[in-house]
Design a protein around this motif. Sequence first.
Motif: not given
Length: 209
Positions: A145-152
């Motif tokens: 999965g991805m952290e929120e910052q990475t996803l953005r």
Amino acid sequence: MNNPLAVISGRSQLLAQQLTDPKHKAAAHLIHEQSHRLSSIITELMDFAKPVPPKPIEIEPAELIDRALHEAKTHTDPADRTIEVTFGDVPTVRVDRDQVCGALVEVIDNALQATDAKSGVITIHGAYDPYSQQVVLTVADNGQGMEEQTLRRAFDPFFSAKQAGRRRGMGLSKALRWVEASGGSIRLESRPTRGTRASPCPATHRSRR
């Protein structure tokens, strides 16, 4: 930049043929390989900055997935990962086959790299959304999965959460550009340790079967 690179590549190859010392010969081969790598990066950047106009054709979404999955497996060994492909009642789509297939390769390749070689599970599903009148191809994995910052920032050019030098950070940027060129979009959902779901919508359908 490709012109001086061509000179470097050609002269290093010639030098490698003339050298007898194994270390020097290996160094010349390395120069030749890296010049080719840099040339491919330049080509990739030029293609991203000024992509080839799409040439849409009517095609079965299942064929797009089949082609993309085959190519993605040549990039990353699926090992013992479980890959499941299912389709509902899906109409054909009118898209640029090569560009959308390339976008799907990037998405599937990311799923393969994010999952464990032995316990990874990747599910690919095709469905028709009557509200948007689009075909939605979903690629979901049980990876890190991805952290929120990475996803953005996932679609930002040159951004990569991987270790420096491992990836150029152009994969999802190119994928989005290619899908958008055919009138579609990509939606990402992800949470740390709970995997990622990518939903490319290639284009509005042309006709129901």
